[in-house]
Design a protein around this motif. Sequence first.
Motif, PDB file in Angstrom:
ATOM      1  N   ARG A  16       0.849  -1.189   0.000  1.00 54.76           N
ATOM      2  CA  ARG A  16       0.000   0.000   0.000  1.00 54.76           C
ATOM      3  C   ARG A  16       0.889   1.245   0.000  1.00 54.76           C
ATOM      4  O   ARG A  16       1.805   1.354   0.810  1.00 54.76           O
ATOM      5  CB  ARG A  16      -0.863  -0.020   1.257  1.00 54.76           C
ATOM      6  CG  ARG A  16      -1.744   1.159   1.439  1.00 54.76           C
ATOM      7  CD  ARG A  16      -2.543   0.966   2.729  1.00 54.76           C
ATOM      8  NE  ARG A  16      -3.307   2.145   3.017  1.00 54.76           N
ATOM      9  CZ  ARG A  16      -3.565   2.585   4.217  1.00 54.76           C
ATOM     10  NH1 ARG A  16      -3.118   1.934   5.272  1.00 54.76           N
ATOM     11  NH2 ARG A  16      -4.271   3.665   4.394  1.00 54.76           N
ATOM     12  N   ALA A  17       0.622   2.156  -0.919  1.00 56.42           N
ATOM     13  CA  ALA A  17       1.342   3.429  -0.943  1.00 56.42           C
ATOM     14  C   ALA A  17       0.642   4.396   0.001  1.00 56.42           C
ATOM     15  O   ALA A  17      -0.588   4.495   0.003  1.00 56.42           O
ATOM     16  CB  ALA A  17       1.365   3.996  -2.351  1.00 56.42           C
ATOM     17  N   SER A  18       1.415   5.089   0.816  1.00 57.81           N
ATOM     18  CA  SER A  18       0.870   6.030   1.787  1.00 57.81           C
ATOM     19  C   SER A  18       1.673   7.313   1.786  1.00 57.81           C
ATOM     20  O   SER A  18       2.859   7.315   1.471  1.00 57.81           O
ATOM     21  CB  SER A  18       0.908   5.436   3.202  1.00 57.81           C
ATOM     22  OG  SER A  18       0.087   4.310   3.294  1.00 57.81           O
ATOM     23  N   ALA A  19       1.007   8.395   2.157  1.00 59.34           N
ATOM     24  CA  ALA A  19       1.668   9.694   2.295  1.00 59.34           C
ATOM     25  C   ALA A  19       1.422  10.201   3.706  1.00 59.34           C
ATOM     26  O   ALA A  19       0.295  10.148   4.203  1.00 59.34           O
ATOM     27  CB  ALA A  19       1.113  10.683   1.273  1.00 59.34           C
ATOM     28  N   LYS A  20       2.480  10.671   4.359  1.00 56.76           N
ATOM     29  CA  LYS A  20       2.406  11.131   5.745  1.00 56.76           C
ATOM     30  C   LYS A  20       2.950  12.553   5.845  1.00 56.76           C
ATOM     31  O   LYS A  20       3.838  12.942   5.093  1.00 56.76           O
ATOM     32  CB  LYS A  20       3.219  10.207   6.659  1.00 56.76           C
ATOM     33  CG  LYS A  20       2.627   8.824   6.805  1.00 56.76           C
ATOM     34  CD  LYS A  20       1.403   8.872   7.682  1.00 56.76           C
ATOM     35  CE  LYS A  20       0.990   7.516   8.193  1.00 56.76           C
ATOM     36  NZ  LYS A  20      -0.005   7.619   9.256  1.00 56.76           N
ATOM     37  N   ALA A  21       2.406  13.306   6.805  1.00 52.51           N
ATOM     38  CA  ALA A  21       2.780  14.712   6.988  1.00 52.51           C
ATOM     39  C   ALA A  21       3.677  14.875   8.208  1.00 52.51           C
ATOM     40  O   ALA A  21       3.315  14.451   9.304  1.00 52.51           O
ATOM     41  CB  ALA A  21       1.523  15.567   7.170  1.00 52.51           C
ATOM     42  N   LEU A  22       4.810  15.503   7.995  1.00 53.50           N
ATOM     43  CA  LEU A  22       5.680  15.891   9.102  1.00 53.50           C
ATOM     44  C   LEU A  22       5.418  17.375   9.351  1.00 53.50           C
ATOM     45  O   LEU A  22       5.855  18.231   8.574  1.00 53.50           O
ATOM     46  CB  LEU A  22       7.149  15.632   8.760  1.00 53.50           C
ATOM     47  CG  LEU A  22       8.145  15.986   9.854  1.00 53.50           C
ATOM     48  CD1 LEU A  22       7.888  15.160  11.116  1.00 53.50           C
ATOM     49  CD2 LEU A  22       9.563  15.749   9.358  1.00 53.50           C
ATOM     50  N   VAL A  23       4.656  17.648  10.405  1.00 50.19           N
ATOM     51  CA  VAL A  23       4.289  19.020  10.755  1.00 50.19           C
ATOM     52  C   VAL A  23       5.026  19.358  12.040  1.00 50.19           C
ATOM     53  O   VAL A  23       4.804  18.723  13.077  1.00 50.19           O
ATOM     54  CB  VAL A  23       2.759  19.157  10.966  1.00 50.19           C
ATOM     55  CG1 VAL A  23       2.400  20.586  11.337  1.00 50.19           C
ATOM     56  CG2 VAL A  23       1.998  18.705   9.723  1.00 50.19           C
ATOM     57  N   THR A  24       5.919  20.350  11.950  1.00 42.78           N
ATOM     58  CA  THR A  24       6.710  20.726  13.122  1.00 42.78           C
ATOM     59  C   THR A  24       6.589  22.218  13.388  1.00 42.78           C
ATOM     60  O   THR A  24       6.305  23.011  12.486  1.00 42.78           O
ATOM     61  CB  THR A  24       8.199  20.374  12.933  1.00 42.78           C
ATOM     62  OG1 THR A  24       8.693  21.058  11.792  1.00 42.78           O
ATOM     63  CG2 THR A  24       8.392  18.881  12.760  1.00 42.78           C
ATOM     64  N   ARG A  25       6.788  22.559  14.638  1.00 41.17           N
ATOM     65  CA  ARG A  25       6.886  23.962  15.060  1.00 41.17           C
ATOM     66  C   ARG A  25       7.929  23.987  16.165  1.00 41.17           C
ATOM     67  O   ARG A  25       7.704  23.421  17.234  1.00 41.17           O
ATOM     68  CB  ARG A  25       5.552  24.476  15.572  1.00 41.17           C
ATOM     69  CG  ARG A  25       5.627  25.953  15.960  1.00 41.17           C
ATOM     70  CD  ARG A  25       4.333  26.522  16.435  1.00 41.17           C
ATOM     71  NE  ARG A  25       3.363  26.498  15.355  1.00 41.17           N
ATOM     72  CZ  ARG A  25       2.055  26.567  15.541  1.00 41.17           C
ATOM     73  NH1 ARG A  25       1.557  26.660  16.744  1.00 41.17           N
ATOM     74  NH2 ARG A  25       1.227  26.551  14.516  1.00 41.17           N
ATOM     75  N   GLY A  26       9.070  24.600  15.881  1.00 38.80           N
ATOM     76  CA  GLY A  26      10.170  24.576  16.848  1.00 38.80           C
ATOM     77  C   GLY A  26      10.624  23.138  17.056  1.00 38.80           C
ATOM     78  O   GLY A  26      10.913  22.430  16.104  1.00 38.80           O
ATOM     79  N   ASN A  27      10.630  22.696  18.310  1.00 34.95           N
ATOM     80  CA  ASN A  27      11.030  21.319  18.604  1.00 34.95           C
ATOM     81  C   ASN A  27       9.822  20.405  18.830  1.00 34.95           C
ATOM     82  O   ASN A  27       9.948  19.340  19.414  1.00 34.95           O
ATOM     83  CB  ASN A  27      11.971  21.272  19.813  1.00 34.95           C
ATOM     84  CG  ASN A  27      11.291  21.741  21.085  1.00 34.95           C
ATOM     85  OD1 ASN A  27      10.172  22.263  21.060  1.00 34.95           O
ATOM     86  ND2 ASN A  27      11.964  21.557  22.205  1.00 34.95           N
TER      87      ASN A  27
END
Length: 113
Positions: A16-27
């Motif tokens: 299965r192909a999947s897309a994930k979000a890396l959402v960061t703010r500071g640390n």
Amino acid sequence: MSSQIAQPTTRKIQLRASAKALVTRGNRTLIIKECHDDGSMFWTIPGGGTRQNESEPTALRRELLEELQCQGTVETRVARYWYAHSSRAALVSQWSVFDCTLVSPVEPNHAEG
């Protein structure tokens, strides 16, 4: 000593192909709580499977709307790796992880978890 020999499984692996979000703010990194098929809870980054003929960025924007009811910009892919699902035997996802920025308020969709 046992005379039984383990037999190889003939079960097909589902990819299965999947897309994930890396959402960061500071640390800090945004993670969400989800539920395995067996009912057990786990923490992960937002995102999910791509649909037929759907690009990874398009799938990720759709998943952000479904899971967090927010809009996001999908930026550079930062990683790609394989994930073997513990709750579904023989299911393996290839996760593409993208830097993302949320551009509207987050409203968690509790029905998605």
